[in-house]
Design an enzyme around this catalytic site. Structure first.
Site, PDB file in Angstrom:
ATOM      1  N   LYS A  82      42.338  30.681  33.387  1.00  0.00           N
ATOM      2  CA  LYS A  82      41.075  31.420  33.499  1.00  0.00           C
ATOM      3  C   LYS A  82      41.225  32.803  32.866  1.00  0.00           C
ATOM      4  O   LYS A  82      42.215  33.503  33.098  1.00  0.00           O
ATOM      5  CB  LYS A  82      40.669  31.529  34.968  1.00  0.00           C
ATOM      6  N   SER A 157      32.604  30.737  39.599  1.00  0.00           N
ATOM      7  CA  SER A 157      32.706  31.369  38.290  1.00  0.00           C
ATOM      8  C   SER A 157      33.699  30.692  37.346  1.00  0.00           C
ATOM      9  O   SER A 157      33.692  30.927  36.142  1.00  0.00           O
ATOM     10  CB  SER A 157      33.134  32.839  38.458  1.00  0.00           C
ATOM     11  N   SER A 181      34.723  30.073  43.924  1.00  0.00           N
ATOM     12  CA  SER A 181      34.765  29.916  42.469  1.00  0.00           C
ATOM     13  C   SER A 181      35.806  28.940  41.948  1.00  0.00           C
ATOM     14  O   SER A 181      35.814  28.630  40.758  1.00  0.00           O
ATOM     15  CB  SER A 181      34.975  31.279  41.797  1.00  0.00           C
TER      16      SER A 181
END
Length: 501
Positions: A82, A157, A181
């Site tokens: 990420k 997210s 998330s």
């Protein structure tokens, strides 16, 4: 051979690499080829580090060929990271224009541990800007698409990390979980996502959204793969003042034990306040099937009440914006990142830069947080929210006296169409209804695929555990996964439609 390699689990790939049936370079190249073939449609990646990935894989091959033991059980296995963890050799943007092109001078602890373990980092994945969002529509660099249906969101997210798994672009990924998330994208994409105990995985080098809530964690296509990755990235870090100085729970052993399919003696708490009214019919049906399956495995189902969970969403959306307001003050156009030279004073340059550099959701949360912390409102809003947080922690403590783990649906609905909620913040925030309490309490939770809803999209089962109680969570998750695979003729992820560029 290339396509076959991308369909294997991380554990299977590691076995093949370490036994020299296949090289780490071949495995890395297969996944880079897959990214090249499908990421034009999925947009899971913001940066692909092809050359660096192949060099990293070649080092693993050379070490194994020299007779050296693998650096870790996952040495040579590819991973998608990420884009909120700092990487000294790749850009780190946190999905924001204000950090476009920024190359950090150091690696996050998670990044460093992945490298030390010999894991091949393929690149950085897309995300909602500064991890603020539930759909990955708030990225400054475009929307990520759900491989199950390219017209739907992959969650957020960390939608890029989950979509990369579901599109077979990577067997492993890393996400962060501030209010769901990791778990919500896992549910939306039919993958496994784990939010460890707060402090269980170092936050050093993780660009902060809300410091008391953020937690990095493993994402994978199987529970065992998640456990193997968990043990690589977890553990005490003196560079993180909130890092827990305790042994890492034995999650791999627990996952292997769970895969035998026996949950005799395990008490599973069914949270009364989660999973009823307001949940999509297909989600409720999948959840009821999951409960029946757990009981069939020998688990004892116990209803538990967590009465303050209903206030979790309101408390979270006071605490998180307040911490966002504080954390994002550092993006001042003076030290790094975007700078818009417009105005005669430092204040004018800062205002112009933040206006251009931050997206609407980030601005919304900064404004909310600044208001909640302002003179005359701190006690009424932020102070009260922290009291609710304590009550939620007490609810968990009481529930865990009656059960070893708690369960609920991960999300109220399946993945929704792109654009469906992006202009309705409240509707978007409701996606995190079931996941937020765990972040407020700092406890552990995971999402495992529980089946398909009546719309043909994946549903997730959330399994929650006490602080440092991840072993019980992995055991239950692995047992449920094995039983579900047996009943549904293989892993759910194998049903994802083929993605074409």
């Amino acid at each position: 051979m290339s396509a076959d390699l991308t369909r294997l689990t991380a554990a299977e790939l590691a076995t093949k690499i370490h036994s020299r049936d296949v090289s780490a370079v071949e495995v890395a190249q297969a996944h880079l080829d897959r990214i090249a073939a499908v990421d034009g449609s999925v947009h899971a990646f913001l940066h692909v580090a092809g050359e660096a990935a192949l060099e990293s894989a070649a080092l693993v091959d050379a070490s194994l060929d020299a007779g050296t033991a693998p650096a870790s059980p996952l040495a040579g296995v590819p991973l998608a990271l990420k884009d909120v963890f700092t990487t000294s050799d790749m850009p780190t943007t946190a999905g924001s224009r204000i950090l476009e092109g920024w190359r950090p001078p150091y690696d996050a602890t998670v990044t460093a541990r992945l490298r030390a373990a010999g894991i091949t980092i393929l690149g950085k994945t897309n995300m909602d800007e500064f991890a603020m969002g539930s759909s990955t529509e708030h990225s400054a660099y475009g929307v990520t698409h759900n491989p199950w249906d390219l017209g739907r969101v992959p969650g957020g997210s960390g939608g890029g990390s989950a979509a990369a798994l579901a599109a077979y672009e990577a067997p492993l990924s890393i996400g962060t979980d501030t209010g769901g998330s990791i778990r919500q994208p896992a549910a939306f994409t039919g993958t496994v996502g784990v939010k460890p105990t707060y402090g269980g995985v170092s936050r050093y080098g993780l660009i902060a959204c809300a410091s008391s809530l953020d937690q990095g964690g493993p994402c994978a296509r199987t529970v065992l793969d998640a456990a193997l990755l968990h043990e690589v990235i977890a553990g005490h870090d003196p560079l993180d003042s909130t890092s827990i100085d305790s042994p890492v729970p034995g999650v791999v052993e627990a996952a292997r034990l769970g895969a035998t399919g026996d949950l005799s003696g395990v008490r599973v708490g069914v949270v009364k306040e989660l999973g009823g009214e307001g949940y999509q019919a297909g989600v409720r049906a999948s959840y009821e099937d999951a409960l029946a399956r757990l009981e069939k495995l020998g688990a004892e189902l116990v209803e538990v009440s967590c009465p303050h969970f209903e206030y979790g969403l309101a408390a979270y959306y006071l605490i998180l914006p307040s911490e966002v307001s504080s954390n994002l003050a550092r993006f001042d156009a003076m030290r790094y990142g975007l700078r818009v030279d417009k105005g005669a004073s430092a204040e004018e340059v800062m205002a112009a830069t933040r206006e251009v550099g931050f997206g609407p959701e980030v601005k919304r949360r900064i404004i909310l947080g600044t208001y909640a912390l302002s003179s005359g409102y701190y006690d009424a809003y932020y102070g009260q929210a922290q009291k609710v947080r304590t009550l939620i922690s007490r609810d968990f403590a009481a529930a865990f006296t009656k059960a070893d783990v708690l369960v609920s649906p991960t999300t109220p609905t399946t993945a929704f169409p792109i654009g469906d909620k992006v202009d309705d913040p409240l509707a978007m925030y409701l996606n995190d209804l079931a996941t937020i309490p765990t972040n407020l309490a700092g406890t552990a939770a995971m999402s495992v695929p529980s089946g398909l809803a009546d719309d043909g999209l994946p549903v997730g089962l959330q399994i929650m555990a006490p602080a440092l109680g991840e072993a019980a969570m992995y055991r239950v998750g692995a047992a449920f996964e094995a039983a579900r695979n047996a009943a549904q003729d293989g892993p759910l992820i194998h049903r994802v439609p083929e993605v074409t560029a």
